[in-house]
Design a protein around this motif. Structure first.
Motif, mmCIF file in Angstrom:
data_model
loop_
_atom_site.group_PDB
_atom_site.id
_atom_site.type_symbol
_atom_site.label_atom_id
_atom_site.label_comp_id
_atom_site.label_asym_id
_atom_site.label_seq_id
_atom_site.Cartn_x
_atom_site.Cartn_y
_atom_site.Cartn_z
ATOM 1 N N GLU A 187 37.770 63.028 -14.247
ATOM 2 C CA GLU A 187 37.632 62.048 -13.174
ATOM 3 C C GLU A 187 37.163 62.723 -11.896
ATOM 4 O OE1 GLU A 187 41.073 59.682 -12.516
ATOM 5 O OE2 GLU A 187 40.018 58.404 -11.071
ATOM 6 N N ARG A 231 35.509 59.603 -16.378
ATOM 7 C CA ARG A 231 36.969 59.755 -16.311
ATOM 8 C C ARG A 231 37.644 59.399 -17.628
ATOM 9 N NH1 ARG A 231 39.252 54.578 -15.245
ATOM 10 N NH2 ARG A 231 41.121 55.468 -14.305
ATOM 11 N N THR A 258 37.369 62.695 -8.019
ATOM 12 C CA THR A 258 38.326 62.093 -7.088
ATOM 13 C C THR A 258 37.811 62.080 -5.650
ATOM 14 O OG1 THR A 258 39.415 64.225 -6.967
ATOM 15 C CG2 THR A 258 40.370 62.618 -8.469
ATOM 16 N N ALA A 290 39.189 66.008 -11.202
ATOM 17 C CA ALA A 290 40.639 65.772 -11.293
ATOM 18 C C ALA A 290 41.475 67.049 -11.292
ATOM 19 C CB ALA A 290 40.933 64.960 -12.536
#
Ligand code: FAD
Length: 553
Positions: free
Chosen positions: A306, A258, A308, A322
């Motif tokens: 990232e 991330r 998620t 992300a």
């Protein structure tokens, strides 16, 4: 500007000629080989180089010289050329002295004489050290320049991203560096568009997100394949080790982070207890080596990206990243480690990035030259940060609630702190409040014993307390302990919820979570040792375990 220098120092003319000859034979195209017959002469050469504006890549000095020992030559040249690599030439009988001098002279390596054949004993060491120097060094007129306000959280985020992505850049503070105004005016950058990133070709990114910077630097942020054998989330030591082994064993391997590769270890100024690095190794250097190794062996690396969420369908793990895209894999490694908890004192949250920093002393330390800073926490990470900051700041205060550092910090660091005159340990103390107009200007300290507190001037607070696992992105079926650490292997079998969660006929493999084929390694795992070496060990094991899992499905 001349070629960067390699300086050799020895009072024995024969040895000096031999080192010069060997170094010239291999490095003269790219470096100027300089020599000095004494410590005094070497220091005057260093001063002359600086006055001419030339770079110095390395100093190789003999230890036993009349007038000045080699370790003193190396230590005294540190201030003028902090990035230059330092090598001590020792006779076999001096090795103990060399080992003792590692801390004082910031030695990178010691070489025992004689080193014949140089192809085996000299060049591999020098090649390696010069590669590391090249990675850190940025010629004055070249490369990226980041212009912004020192107290801007946005500037801090870009600095952090560039530093942890191992991209050399020059930081220019609009308020301190006189030449920045002309640069901004020429490029038409308004004050409200800062920070601004200037590229070598003259182009500028105004107030960018780390992601835009990554794209502009030509880093791909899209996965190359539809399906992977192994996806690793988190590129700290555990994730990097798994990527090296996964790629080297022929698995289609993807590593995501991330932020940028390195993890917590990447923020460490000096890791002293990792096997094979007797002089210690900086987190960024260890990351640079591991990342190069993983990529050379064929691992794909995407950052900043990232993860998620994850869903599991028929053995395939579908990761949401992300930007809402998906990545599918047969085996998944959670190597997302830990991050520091926010300090609850009033004033901290609104000054994060503007004088309050979490787990990151290396990027910001030079900006605090001559200033007064606080380090909060009594663990090794706080100790390393204090040692690093003491090279720049006027005063460093370590604030701890306990009565000292004995129970929480390694002995070698306590020793170093005791010997550093500008570090003071404030035991039985905590921060009550942080104040300042738009940045940290003063802190209120409270005595834990209930005695009188004090309000003191401070320019920055570096926080190293309380950690939490980064496991929130994993699905609910992955069992965790009460603090959120992922349960694996035997710890999983012992958990109360195990019979309800695990439906396979076999027992979970070591490091396997309650979802078959989802593994955890390093600090995010319940029972982890919180050390670089153990994270690397667990990450390396994953590939064998992933192969075992793939045989079972
Ligand atoms: C300042 C400091 C100094 C230290 N010094 C030492 C030392 O000298 N010796 C020693 O042995 N240990 C040291 N440690 C401890 C050591 O660094 C850790 O134990 C080790 O880094 C753990 O490795 P890891 O790979 O498990 O996790 P981490 O290093 O925490 O890496 C996890 C990575 O996962 C990424 N990530 C998190 N969530 C997501 C997500 N949802 N999607 C994508 N990526 C994500 C993070 O950005 C991070 O890069 C130090 C730690 C610190 C902070």
């Amino acid at each position: 500007m001349n070629k960067p220098g390699l300086l050799v120092v020895d009072d024995d003319p024969q040895v000096l000629a031999a080192v010069r000859r060997d170094l010239r034979s291999r490095y003269r195209e790219k470096y100027t080989i300089l020599s000095a017959a004494s410590g005094e002469e070497a220091l005057s050469t260093v001063r002359e180089l600086k006055a001419r504006g030339d770079a110095l890549a390395m100093i190789v000095s003999d230890q036993r010289m009349p007038g000045m020992l080699g370790t003193e030559v190396l230590a005294r040249s540190l201030e003028t050329y902090p990035l230059a690599r330092r090598v001590l030439l020792t006779a076999y009988s001096d090795i103990d002295a060399a080992v003792r001098a590692i801390n004082e002279a910031h030695l990178d390596h010691y070489l025992s004489k004689p080193w014949d054949p140089p192809e085996e004993h000299l060049f591999p060491v020098i090649d390696d050290l010069l590669d590391a120097w090249q990675a850190d060094y940025l010629p004055e007129a070249k490369g990226l320049r980041l212009v912004g306000h020192q107290w801007s959280p946005r500037s801090h985020a870009i600095k952090e991203f560039l530093a942890s992505s191992l991209v050399p850049y020059r930081w220019r503070d609009v308020e301190r560096d006189a030449d920045t105004r002309a640069l901004l005016d020429a490029a038409g950058v308004a004050a409200d568009s800062l920070p601004a990133l200037f590229f070598e070709d003259g182009s500028v990114l105004k107030n960018p997100e780390p992601r835009e910077v990554a794209e502009r630097l030509g880093r791909s942020l899209s996965a190359a394949h539809d399906l992977y054998d192994l996806v690793i989330v988190g590129a700290g030591p555990a994730g990097l080790a798994a990527a090296v082994y996964g790629a080297s064993e022929g698995m289609r391997t993807l590593l995501l982070d991330r932020h940028a590769p390195g993890g917590q270890a990447g923020t460490s100024a000096r890791i002293e207890n990792y096997l094979g690095f007797p002089a210690g190794v900086s987190g960024s250097e260890l990351t640079r080596r591991a990342l190069t190794q993983a990529q050379r062996l064929g691992a794909e690396v995407l950052a900043p990206l990232e993860v998620t969420g994850v869903s599991v369908e028929g053995g395939y793990k579908r990761l949401t990243v992300a930007d809402s895209r998906e990545v599918v894999t047969k085996t998944l490694l959670a190597a997302t480690g830990m991050s520091y908890r926010e300090h609850p004192a009033p004033g901290m949250a609104e000054r994060t990035g503007a004088g309050v920093y979490y787990g990151t002393a290396t990027t910001e330390a030079p900006a605090f030259s001559g200033r007064r800073v606080l380090v909060v926490g009594g663990g090794n990470s706080a100790g390393q940060a204090a040692m690093h900051l003491s090279r720049y700041a006027r005063e460093v205060h370590i604030v701890v609630r306990r009565d000292g550092l004995r129970e929480t910090m390694s002995h070698y660091l306590i020793d170093q702190i005791d010997k550093t005159p500008n570090i003071r340990v404030r035991a039985l103390t905590e921060i009550e409040k942080v104040e300042g107009r738009d940045r940290v200007e003063c802190v209120s300290l409270k005595a834990c014993s209930g005695g009188a507190g004090s309000v003191e001037e401070a320019d920055a607070v570096f926080v190293f307390i309380g950690t939490r696992p980064r496991s929130e992105w994993l699905p609910a079926e992955v069992l965790r302990d009460a603090k959120g650490f992922v349960l694996t292997g035997r710890d999983l079998v012992a958990a109360e919820a195990y019979p309800r969660a695990w439906k396979e006929r076999r027992e979970p493999l070591p490091l396997e979570s309650s979802v078959p084929g989802v593994f955890a390694a390093g600090d995010v795992r319940a029972g982890a040792m919180n050390r670089v070496a153990s994270a690397v060990g667990e990450g390396s094991m994953i590939v064998w375990l992933a192969h075992e899992y793939l045989k079972l499905i």
